[in-house]
Design a protein around this motif. Structure first.
Motif, PDB file in Angstrom:
ATOM      1  N   UNK A 153     -15.755   9.590 -21.728  1.00  0.00           N
ATOM      2  CA  UNK A 153     -15.950  10.895 -22.371  1.00  0.00           C
ATOM      3  C   UNK A 153     -16.573  10.708 -23.744  1.00  0.00           C
ATOM      4  N   UNK A 154     -16.100   9.724 -24.492  1.00  0.00           N
ATOM      5  CA  UNK A 154     -16.622   9.459 -25.838  1.00  0.00           C
ATOM      6  C   UNK A 154     -18.113   9.127 -25.810  1.00  0.00           C
ATOM      7  N   UNK A 155     -18.554   8.342 -24.821  1.00  0.00           N
ATOM      8  CA  UNK A 155     -19.968   7.940 -24.775  1.00  0.00           C
ATOM      9  C   UNK A 155     -20.837   8.973 -24.074  1.00  0.00           C
ATOM     10  N   UNK A 156     -20.221  10.061 -23.570  1.00  0.00           N
ATOM     11  CA  UNK A 156     -20.989  11.124 -22.954  1.00  0.00           C
ATOM     12  C   UNK A 156     -21.322  10.915 -21.495  1.00  0.00           C
ATOM     13  N   UNK A 157     -20.727   9.912 -20.870  1.00  0.00           N
ATOM     14  CA  UNK A 157     -21.012   9.659 -19.454  1.00  0.00           C
ATOM     15  C   UNK A 157     -20.197  10.572 -18.538  1.00  0.00           C
ATOM     16  N   UNK A 158     -19.009  10.951 -18.983  1.00  0.00           N
ATOM     17  CA  UNK A 158     -18.120  11.793 -18.185  1.00  0.00           C
ATOM     18  C   UNK A 158     -17.916  13.122 -18.879  1.00  0.00           C
ATOM     19  N   UNK A 159     -18.201  14.200 -18.160  1.00  0.00           N
ATOM     20  CA  UNK A 159     -17.964  15.541 -18.674  1.00  0.00           C
ATOM     21  C   UNK A 159     -16.575  15.978 -18.211  1.00  0.00           C
ATOM     22  N   UNK A 160     -15.603  16.105 -19.122  1.00  0.00           N
ATOM     23  CA  UNK A 160     -14.235  16.463 -18.688  1.00  0.00           C
ATOM     24  C   UNK A 160     -14.157  17.843 -18.044  1.00  0.00           C
ATOM     25  N   UNK A 161     -15.156  18.698 -18.310  1.00  0.00           N
ATOM     26  CA  UNK A 161     -15.148  20.020 -17.695  1.00  0.00           C
ATOM     27  C   UNK A 161     -15.646  19.983 -16.256  1.00  0.00           C
ATOM     28  N   UNK A 162     -16.369  18.928 -15.910  1.00  0.00           N
ATOM     29  CA  UNK A 162     -16.885  18.779 -14.547  1.00  0.00           C
ATOM     30  C   UNK A 162     -16.847  17.304 -14.155  1.00  0.00           C
ATOM     31  N   UNK A 163     -15.637  16.761 -13.996  1.00  0.00           N
ATOM     32  CA  UNK A 163     -15.510  15.320 -13.743  1.00  0.00           C
ATOM     33  C   UNK A 163     -15.937  14.885 -12.350  1.00  0.00           C
ATOM     34  N   UNK A 164     -16.035  15.851 -11.423  1.00  0.00           N
ATOM     35  CA  UNK A 164     -16.363  15.550 -10.034  1.00  0.00           C
ATOM     36  C   UNK A 164     -15.387  14.501  -9.490  1.00  0.00           C
ATOM     37  N   UNK A 165     -15.890  13.463  -8.848  1.00  0.00           N
ATOM     38  CA  UNK A 165     -15.006  12.452  -8.239  1.00  0.00           C
ATOM     39  C   UNK A 165     -15.181  11.086  -8.896  1.00  0.00           C
ATOM     40  N   UNK A 166     -15.652  11.085 -10.144  1.00  0.00           N
ATOM     41  CA  UNK A 166     -15.924   9.797 -10.799  1.00  0.00           C
ATOM     42  C   UNK A 166     -14.683   8.930 -10.906  1.00  0.00           C
ATOM     43  N   UNK A 167     -13.583   9.479 -11.407  1.00  0.00           N
ATOM     44  CA  UNK A 167     -12.399   8.649 -11.628  1.00  0.00           C
ATOM     45  C   UNK A 167     -11.759   8.177 -10.325  1.00  0.00           C
ATOM     46  N   UNK A 168     -11.620   9.036  -9.280  1.00  0.00           N
ATOM     47  CA  UNK A 168     -11.130   8.498  -7.999  1.00  0.00           C
ATOM     48  C   UNK A 168     -11.999   7.383  -7.446  1.00  0.00           C
ATOM     49  N   UNK A 169     -13.322   7.499  -7.641  1.00  0.00           N
ATOM     50  CA  UNK A 169     -14.212   6.448  -7.146  1.00  0.00           C
ATOM     51  C   UNK A 169     -14.023   5.157  -7.941  1.00  0.00           C
ATOM     52  N   UNK A 170     -13.869   5.289  -9.257  1.00  0.00           N
ATOM     53  CA  UNK A 170     -13.595   4.095 -10.056  1.00  0.00           C
ATOM     54  C   UNK A 170     -12.238   3.497  -9.696  1.00  0.00           C
ATOM     55  N   UNK A 171     -11.280   4.358  -9.402  1.00  0.00           N
ATOM     56  CA  UNK A 171      -9.958   3.889  -8.978  1.00  0.00           C
ATOM     57  C   UNK A 171     -10.088   3.008  -7.736  1.00  0.00           C
ATOM     58  N   UNK A 172     -10.869   3.467  -6.755  1.00  0.00           N
ATOM     59  CA  UNK A 172     -11.053   2.684  -5.546  1.00  0.00           C
ATOM     60  C   UNK A 172     -11.832   1.409  -5.808  1.00  0.00           C
ATOM     61  N   UNK A 173     -12.808   1.471  -6.711  1.00  0.00           N
ATOM     62  CA  UNK A 173     -13.571   0.272  -7.070  1.00  0.00           C
ATOM     63  C   UNK A 173     -12.650  -0.820  -7.608  1.00  0.00           C
ATOM     64  N   UNK A 174     -11.768  -0.443  -8.536  1.00  0.00           N
ATOM     65  CA  UNK A 174     -10.879  -1.439  -9.131  1.00  0.00           C
ATOM     66  C   UNK A 174      -9.776  -1.862  -8.159  1.00  0.00           C
ATOM     67  N   UNK A 175      -9.367  -0.971  -7.267  1.00  0.00           N
ATOM     68  CA  UNK A 175      -8.402  -1.369  -6.242  1.00  0.00           C
ATOM     69  C   UNK A 175      -8.987  -2.427  -5.320  1.00  0.00           C
ATOM     70  N   UNK A 176     -10.272  -2.260  -4.962  1.00  0.00           N
ATOM     71  CA  UNK A 176     -10.919  -3.267  -4.115  1.00  0.00           C
ATOM     72  C   UNK A 176     -11.077  -4.588  -4.862  1.00  0.00           C
ATOM     73  N   UNK A 177     -11.376  -4.490  -6.144  1.00  0.00           N
ATOM     74  CA  UNK A 177     -11.586  -5.710  -6.938  1.00  0.00           C
ATOM     75  C   UNK A 177     -10.286  -6.460  -7.204  1.00  0.00           C
ATOM     76  N   UNK A 178      -9.155  -5.739  -7.228  1.00  0.00           N
ATOM     77  CA  UNK A 178      -7.844  -6.325  -7.515  1.00  0.00           C
ATOM     78  C   UNK A 178      -7.868  -7.202  -8.777  1.00  0.00           C
ATOM     79  N   UNK A 179      -8.177  -6.600  -9.934  1.00  0.00           N
ATOM     80  CA  UNK A 179      -8.239  -7.383 -11.171  1.00  0.00           C
ATOM     81  C   UNK A 179      -6.888  -7.967 -11.555  1.00  0.00           C
ATOM     82  N   UNK A 180      -6.928  -9.125 -12.185  1.00  0.00           N
ATOM     83  CA  UNK A 180      -5.714  -9.770 -12.684  1.00  0.00           C
ATOM     84  C   UNK A 180      -5.308  -9.116 -14.003  1.00  0.00           C
ATOM     85  N   UNK A 181      -4.087  -9.375 -14.495  1.00  0.00           N
ATOM     86  CA  UNK A 181      -3.693  -8.819 -15.807  1.00  0.00           C
ATOM     87  C   UNK A 181      -4.654  -9.204 -16.926  1.00  0.00           C
TER      88      UNK A 181
END
Length: 242
Positions: A192-220
């Motif tokens: 939001x700070x960098x202007x990439x995500x519009x909080x008024x119209x977020x669409x499905x960006x965050x769920x998609x990022x959620x799935x991206x990181x779930x697939x990646x399974x990052x370590x702590x």
């Protein structure tokens, strides 16, 4: 490999007892209830009766207010669904998905929705996989206790039954679901700070990022790096606005 069964907003005390019984016969005992209908559900007579001797599982179980609390230390989270979700995790049968998990280490969580309305989309989006039990096409209604029994059985078989050797833990276990959620919230604010995500119209960006990181399974450690990136992004955006 640790295993947790998580029940969201359970409305029938008897189903809690049935869940405890289904878990115990498959050798599991970590049960967490998220915002159940009854504050005293773990000691209500209907729950104790339906547990049919699995009262030790009820005694060890705990009730929490939020799903975040229930996901502490969970590194792989599976939803249970009847229908696939758009933008959600891959939908698989329990046998298909669970066969590949024992070598992963960490803690597996199985998430079950309310008897009244099932799983909310936002909860499914947080999961690595959605498990759909194969049922007759003209009647797919499983009660909660039966669904837990099927999942518990399939997971026990994937672990080698009661005679199989315990899997060796991974040397680089993935971060738990709480850590991933915290990182995603940090990234959401930075985007939001960098202007990439519009909080008024977020669409499905965050769920998609959620799935991206779930697939990646990052370590702590990787979660720490990603949060550092988010902080740097936000700091740079604020300085540019001065």
């Amino acid at each position: 490999m640790n295993t947790r069964f998580i029940l969201i907003e359970t409305s029938h005390a008897g189903n809690v007892g049935a869940a405890a019984r289904a878990m115990k016969v498959m050798g599991f005992d970590d049960l967490v209830l998220v915002n159940p209908r009854w504050d005293d559900v773990l000691t209500r007579q209907e729950a104790v009766d339906r547990a049919s001797g699995a009262t030790d599982v009820l005694a060890k179980a705990r009730a929490v207010a939020t799903l975040d609390e229930a996901l502490e230390n969970v590194t792989h989270l599976c939803a249970t669904v009847m229908t696939a979700r758009d933008f959600g995790p891959p939908t698989r049968t329990p046998r298909e998905h669970l066969a590949a998990l024992p070598a992963a280490g960490g803690c597996v969580g199985f998430l079950f929705g309310s008897e009244r309305y099932g799983m909310r989309n936002e909860d499914v989006y947080r999961c690595h996989a959605a498990l759909r039990i194969p049922v007759a096409p003209d009647y797919g209604s499983l009660n909660l206790g039966a669904a837990i029994q099927v999942i518990a059985y399939e997971w026990r078989m994937a672990l080698g039954g009661f005679s199989g050797a315990a899997p060796s833990p991974s040397s680089t276990e993935p971060a738990d679901a709480q850590a991933v959620t915290g990182m995603l919230q940090h990234w959401e604010q930075a985007l939001i700070e960098v202007g990439f995500l519009d909080p008024a119209a977020p669409k499905k960006l965050m769920p998609r990022l959620n799935q991206l990181f779930n697939r990646a399974q990052p370590t702590p450690e990787e979660i720490h790096i990603l949060r550092g990136v988010a902080k740097a992004m936000a700091d740079a955006a604020r300085k540019a606005k001065l």
